[in-house]
Design a protein around this motif. Structure first.
Motif: not given
Length: 625
Positions: A33-42
């Motif tokens: 799986a992929t963990w993620g917190i999103f912002g303008h860079g991703n």
């Protein structure tokens, strides 16, 4: 040549979804799986790619970037390093928050794939939001902080560069001798840039996790060393678990009657009731293991890197003639302490040694009787620390562990990393299965436990998973409680409230620093933190984040609360204020020294006394050459 037109981020996600590991005929998906917190860079790159991937690449939502790495590490450790998670963040603070988790992963030799966003490769306008400008180096970004804590680092400045980088990254992730944090820094413009990718890039790949066999000459020398030893001792490290060598170690111990002590990472290599198991070794070890270590003439290290806690800062292995034999998959660790190296997979090396020695070599029966008798005596000390004569009394920390000891089965997993609990657990806990003892002590990172419990629960959905934390650790990183609630993961959190940094407070007192700055109390009139305890309600905090909370103030209430929590199918917190009074019996003190330098000059008597004690111990240090 057939091609597929995708963005760089889409190509990376599709590539990762097609990678598998294989060891001993068992196949596992590499990136679960992929963990993620999103912002303008991703958000428009990796975020959009994960949206398109759907179930092909499961997505997990985190609350703190460091915590996401801890969760991924917990998952990888419970998965035997055969399956891992990826972690994606935006540029700037999201990326730099990865550094602590990356260091923890690399130090503990556990795989995690980090995918931080980066500044523009094409540099259309600088500085962009959150960009670090270094006047003398135009190609530096904050992601370069991840270089020293990554086993592999690359910045993907062109789409086509991903092909080589991705293959190299997966090679490191699946290499048992090299694994750790792997970082692919992804400039945000490159993430969204399309490219015609060769179809072969997305083919299913199965990466064989090798088991290197011993060199015949090294093996012969190792067997000769064991035969010549009068008082051999095995030190089992984390490599035993990584190699799934527990049964091989048990067979070796049964064939030779050589006793086995364990590091923090290696505890559980043998069941606690195995006749040869001595428990923990080193500063937080048992008296049984440490006394044998002082007189051992051959120390057989299996998958250990010999941290200062294990060696008692180079004072533990005191026999003038002591020699070392190190079974390790890395030559770097195998050669430590001037050892005879046996560079191989732990399981294959133990099986080979057992094949040579079984039936022809066994330690003297008097030595076997000595350590089994000492083991039995230590168990009585554990019983005394666990005993709860007054059900209406406030429990000690050791009694909390004793109540858990009454409750758990082979399936339960206990997670801890920092404070005084690792020492108590290493000395006292009776480990029932290879996976039960999950103490992260390579980096001893406060805040690891709660997110790691989530990762472990994802890897072992049928197991009761306990995160044991003090109030100091809880306050470092409670945010992933929200993730556990969101995912419906029935992790069990035990919060021990002792109003401060109890472990470092004890250390502070022992080195003459008088517990300065270690108590969670109001400032007093003299400026010190000696006023009443802070009115912090951690139970209310856990409840506000969505957990069911059970408060316990006595031994009786705690026993009941722990049983209820174990049976729950949702995230549950047991909150207890522990007894810290000196009059209450606690665990046995440290059985070996640990080197924390003490002020050489000081006006306060406590520091002067501590320096005298330090100078007495430091003379016991030795170099093993």
């Amino acid at each position: 040549m057939s091609t597929r037109r995708l963005t760089t981020a889409q190509a990376l996600v599709d590539f990762l979804a097609a990678q598998y590991t294989e060891r001993d005929g068992v196949h596992r998906r590499l990136i679960g799986a992929t963990w993620g917190i999103f912002g303008h860079g991703n958000v428009a790159g990796v975020g959009q790619a994960l949206l398109e991937a759907g179930d092909t690449m499961p997505y997990l939502q985190g609350r703190n970037e460091q915590a996401m790495v801890h969760a991924a590490v917990g998952y990888a450790r419970r998965s035997g390093r055969l399956s891992a998670h990826a972690v994606t963040t935006s540029i700037g603070p999201g990326a730099t928050n990865l550094v602590t988790g990356a260091a923890l992963a690399t130090i503990n030799r556990l795989p995690v794939l980090l995918l931080p966003g980066d500044t523009f490769a094409t540099r259309p306008a600088e500085p962009v939001l959150q960009q670090l400008e270094v006047p003398g180096q135009g190609d530096i970004s904050v992601n370069d902080c991840l270089r020293p804590v990554s086993r592999y680092f690359d910045r993907i400045d062109r789409p086509e560069a991903l092909i080589t980088a991705a293959l190299r990254a997966v090679r490191v992730l699946t290499d048992p001798a090299e694994t750790g944090a792997v970082t692919l820094a992804l400039p945000q413009d490159v993430q969204a840039e399309a490219y015609d990718w060769p179809e072969e890039f997305f083919a299913t790949r199965v990466w064989h996790v090798r088991r290197p066999v011993p060199d015949p000459q090294e093996l012969d020398r190792a067997a000769a060393a064991v035969r010549a030893a009068r008082r051999p001792l095995v030190v089992a490290g984390g490599g035993v678990h990584h190699s799934a060598a527990e049964e091989a170690l048990a067979a070796f111990a049964a064939a030779t009657a050589i006793p086995v002590a364990s590091t923090q990472a290696g505890k559980g290599s043998l069941r606690h009731d195995h006749p040869a198991d001595l428990g923990g070794i080193g500063h937080t070890g048992t008296a049984t293991a440490d006394e044998l270590a002082r007189t051992a003439d051959l120390v057989i290290g299996v998958g250990t890197r010999y941290s200062d806690f294990t060696t008692a800062s180079a004072t533990l292995f005191a026999d003038p003639e002591v020699r070392f034999l190190n079974l390790n998959i890395t030559g770097f660790d195998a050669h430590k302490l001037g050892a005879l190296p046996l560079v191989a997979d732990a399981r294959t090396a133990l099986e080979a040694l057992t094949g040579i020695l079984a039936g022809e070599h066994r330690v003297d029966p008097a030595y076997e009787s000595e350590y089994t008798g000492a083991k039995a005596a230590w168990e009585k000390r554990v019983d005394a620390a666990y005993a709860t004569p007054d059900p209406a009394a406030r429990p000690t920390q050791a009694q909390v562990l004793g109540l858990l000891d009454e409750l758990v089965t082979d399936d339960d997993i206990l997670i801890n990393a920092a404070g005084s609990l690792p020492g108590d657990l290493h000395k006292l806990w009776r480990t029932r299965s290879p996976h039960q003892y999950h103490v992260e002590y390579g980096y001893s990172c406060m805040g690891y436990e709660i997110p790691a419990a989530i990762g472990v629960q994802l890897a072992a959905p049928g197991s009761p998973v306990w995160a044991l934390v003090g109030d100091g650790t809880y306050l470092m990183n409670p945010t992933e409680i929200v993730t556990a609630v969101q995912q419906g993961l029935p992790v069990k959190l035990v919060v021990l409230q002792n109003h401060g940094y109890a472990s470092i407070g004890g250390l502070s007192e022992s080195v003459g620093a008088e517990r300065f700055g270690t108590a969670y109390r109001h400032r007093a009139a003299d400026g010190g933190f000696t006023g009443p305890p802070l009115p912090v309600d951690l139970a209310a905090n856990a409840a506000s984040l969505g957990m069911r909370v059970l408060r316990a103030s006595t031994v009786r209430e705690l026993r009941e609360a722990l049983a209820v929590a174990r049976a729950e199918d949702r995230p549950t917190c047991v909150y207890v204020e522990t007894e810290t009074a000196d009059t209450v019996s606690g665990p046995p003190p440290a059985q070996a020294w640990w080197d924390v330098p003490v002020a050489e000059t000081a006006t306060r008597p406590s520091a002067a006394r501590a320096r005298e004690e330090y100078e007495r111990h430091v003379t016991d240090r030795r170099s093993h050459l």
